[in-house]
Design a protein around this motif. Structure first.
Motif, PDB file in Angstrom:
ATOM      1  N   SER A  25       0.817  -1.224   0.000  1.00 61.17           N
ATOM      2  CA  SER A  25       0.000   0.000   0.000  1.00 61.17           C
ATOM      3  C   SER A  25       0.844   1.265   0.000  1.00 61.17           C
ATOM      4  O   SER A  25       0.568   2.220   0.718  1.00 61.17           O
ATOM      5  CB  SER A  25      -0.954   0.013   1.194  1.00 61.17           C
ATOM      6  OG  SER A  25      -1.947  -0.967   1.041  1.00 61.17           O
ATOM      7  N   HIS A  71      -0.622   1.576  -3.487  1.00 60.14           N
ATOM      8  CA  HIS A  71      -2.010   1.673  -3.037  1.00 60.14           C
ATOM      9  C   HIS A  71      -2.944   1.917  -4.224  1.00 60.14           C
ATOM     10  O   HIS A  71      -4.045   1.381  -4.268  1.00 60.14           O
ATOM     11  CB  HIS A  71      -2.148   2.784  -2.000  1.00 60.14           C
ATOM     12  CG  HIS A  71      -3.496   2.858  -1.373  1.00 60.14           C
ATOM     13  ND1 HIS A  71      -4.012   1.841  -0.604  1.00 60.14           N
ATOM     14  CD2 HIS A  71      -4.442   3.820  -1.412  1.00 60.14           C
ATOM     15  CE1 HIS A  71      -5.215   2.173  -0.195  1.00 60.14           C
ATOM     16  NE2 HIS A  71      -5.505   3.374  -0.677  1.00 60.14           N
ATOM     17  N   HIS A 114      -1.728   1.719   6.560  1.00 60.32           N
ATOM     18  CA  HIS A 114      -2.778   0.837   6.065  1.00 60.32           C
ATOM     19  C   HIS A 114      -2.786  -0.447   6.891  1.00 60.32           C
ATOM     20  O   HIS A 114      -2.184  -0.504   7.956  1.00 60.32           O
ATOM     21  CB  HIS A 114      -2.570   0.586   4.577  1.00 60.32           C
ATOM     22  CG  HIS A 114      -2.853   1.807   3.758  1.00 60.32           C
ATOM     23  ND1 HIS A 114      -2.052   2.216   2.729  1.00 60.32           N
ATOM     24  CD2 HIS A 114      -3.842   2.733   3.842  1.00 60.32           C
ATOM     25  CE1 HIS A 114      -2.546   3.326   2.202  1.00 60.32           C
ATOM     26  NE2 HIS A 114      -3.624   3.662   2.862  1.00 60.32           N
TER      27      HIS A 114
END
Length: 192
Positions: free
Chosen positions: A52, A88, A154
């Protein structure tokens, strides 16, 4: 930790900790993860996954690569290491920026959608929805977005269930699992 916070505004006898559905879901997904997404040599090398990633991570990640892998791809081969890069967002602009950084550092790379079976030391994942399962191939995970104020890291649960050594940037406080992992010495914060 959440119960303790809630006890500041509620009576403790009405708060019941029953589990975490997010953790339950990740563990369920891990149990059924049998699809071979990458060749077995990713399991045989030391593999770093960058999960991410967002733009605020780039200077830290690629700056670290410049120091740790001074000869780019040759350094990776000498150390028998591999890197999985999972942005991401997989827009054309994001992928080009990652390519530019890798080229500048003399890393050869391939894209997952083009050559997932190719023997590459660096692979850029350009497919959505497989990051949680890719952590099974890595030994070390960097979870992105920890250098972006107000965003926070994340998902840290996904690499944790695969026993990855884990790190993330300093903006992690809004993610309870990241706080818990750090408090239990199961993760580390990267500051520079």
């Amino acid at each position: 930790r959440l119960k303790k916070n809630l006890m500041n505004i509620l009576l403790s006898d009405i708060i019941h900790v029953t589990g975490d559905s997010r953790l339950d879901r990740v563990l369920e997904r891990q149990a059924i993860n049998v699809n071979a997404l990458l060749p077995d040599y990713y399991n045989k090398s030391k593999t770093l996954i960058l999960g991410s990633l967002i733009q605020s991570d780039y200077s830290y990640i690629f700056g670290g690569f410049e120091q740790y892998y001074p000869n780019g791809h040759l350094s990776l081969a000498e150390k028998d290491q591999r890197i999985i890069i999972v942005p991401h967002e997989i827009s054309h602009q994001v992928l080009k920026e990652i390519e530019t950084n890798l080229k500048k550092l003399k890393f050869e790379y391939t894209y997952y959608s083009i050559a997932k079976e190719q023997n590459s030391r660096v692979i850029i994942i350009d497919e959505v929805g497989i990051l949680a399962d890719l952590y099974s191939y890595s030994d070390i995970a960097y979870v992105g977005a920890g250098f972006s104020a107000g965003v926070g890291v994340h998902s840290v649960i996904e690499p944790a269930v695969y026993h990855n050594a884990m790190s993330f940037g300093p903006n992690f406080q809004i993610v309870d699992m990241a706080v818990s992992l750090l408090n239990n010495n199961l993760a580390s914060v990267i500051e520079s």
